[in-house]
Design a protein around this motif. Sequence first.
Motif, mmCIF file in Angstrom:
data_model
loop_
_atom_site.group_PDB
_atom_site.id
_atom_site.type_symbol
_atom_site.label_atom_id
_atom_site.label_comp_id
_atom_site.label_asym_id
_atom_site.label_seq_id
_atom_site.Cartn_x
_atom_site.Cartn_y
_atom_site.Cartn_z
ATOM 1 N N ASP A 35 0.828 -1.204 0.000
ATOM 2 C CA ASP A 35 0.000 0.000 0.000
ATOM 3 C C ASP A 35 0.866 1.260 0.000
ATOM 4 O O ASP A 35 0.668 2.171 0.800
ATOM 5 N N THR A 36 1.862 1.267 -0.918
ATOM 6 C CA THR A 36 2.777 2.393 -1.003
ATOM 7 C C THR A 36 2.913 2.889 -2.436
ATOM 8 O O THR A 36 2.681 2.150 -3.388
ATOM 9 N N SER A 54 3.153 6.230 2.161
ATOM 10 C CA SER A 54 2.724 4.961 2.762
ATOM 11 C C SER A 54 1.236 5.029 3.101
ATOM 12 O O SER A 54 0.659 6.115 3.153
ATOM 13 N N HIS A 55 0.643 3.881 3.327
ATOM 14 C CA HIS A 55 -0.802 3.780 3.625
ATOM 15 C C HIS A 55 -1.619 4.517 2.565
ATOM 16 O O HIS A 55 -2.534 5.275 2.856
ATOM 17 N N SER A 57 -3.880 3.793 0.210
ATOM 18 C CA SER A 57 -5.336 3.663 0.016
ATOM 19 C C SER A 57 -6.151 4.235 1.168
ATOM 20 O O SER A 57 -7.320 4.558 0.991
ATOM 21 N N SER A 58 -5.537 4.368 2.331
ATOM 22 C CA SER A 58 -6.296 4.874 3.473
ATOM 23 C C SER A 58 -6.013 6.345 3.776
ATOM 24 O O SER A 58 -6.508 6.877 4.761
ATOM 25 N N LYS A 59 -5.224 7.004 2.900
ATOM 26 C CA LYS A 59 -4.921 8.429 3.097
ATOM 27 C C LYS A 59 -6.178 9.269 2.934
ATOM 28 O O LYS A 59 -7.040 8.982 2.113
ATOM 29 N N ASN A 60 -6.229 10.320 3.685
ATOM 30 C CA ASN A 60 -7.263 11.318 3.492
ATOM 31 C C ASN A 60 -7.135 11.851 2.065
ATOM 32 O O ASN A 60 -6.029 12.158 1.612
ATOM 33 N N LYS A 61 -8.237 11.939 1.343
ATOM 34 C CA LYS A 61 -8.193 12.323 -0.074
ATOM 35 C C LYS A 61 -7.546 13.689 -0.293
ATOM 36 O O LYS A 61 -6.786 13.873 -1.238
#
Length: 90
Positions: A35-36, A54-55, A57-61
């Motif tokens: 997920d990078t 990193s992360h 897909s779960s980053k704030n848009k």
Amino acid sequence: MEANLSLFNQINSLSYWFLLESNYKSSIVFDAEKDTYYVSIKKNGQPLYSHHISHFSSKNKRFLQFELVAIVNSLLHIKETVMDRLRKSS
């Protein structure tokens, strides 16, 4: 999402430009398992620029868009510097 897709296209286009028009090497890696997202520019084997998200897909848009804009701006600045040096050496 469309804005991010546009930014990804700009990053890919700039990376391709570095490979074709300069002695800078670029790489872009999107690793779905980790997920990078990673962007790197090197000159003569030496790192010049890199950015790691990193992360992904779960980053704030909005934060992700901010990071992608920062990557585009950095790559554009490097490209402008390369083009100036090419003009001066001609």
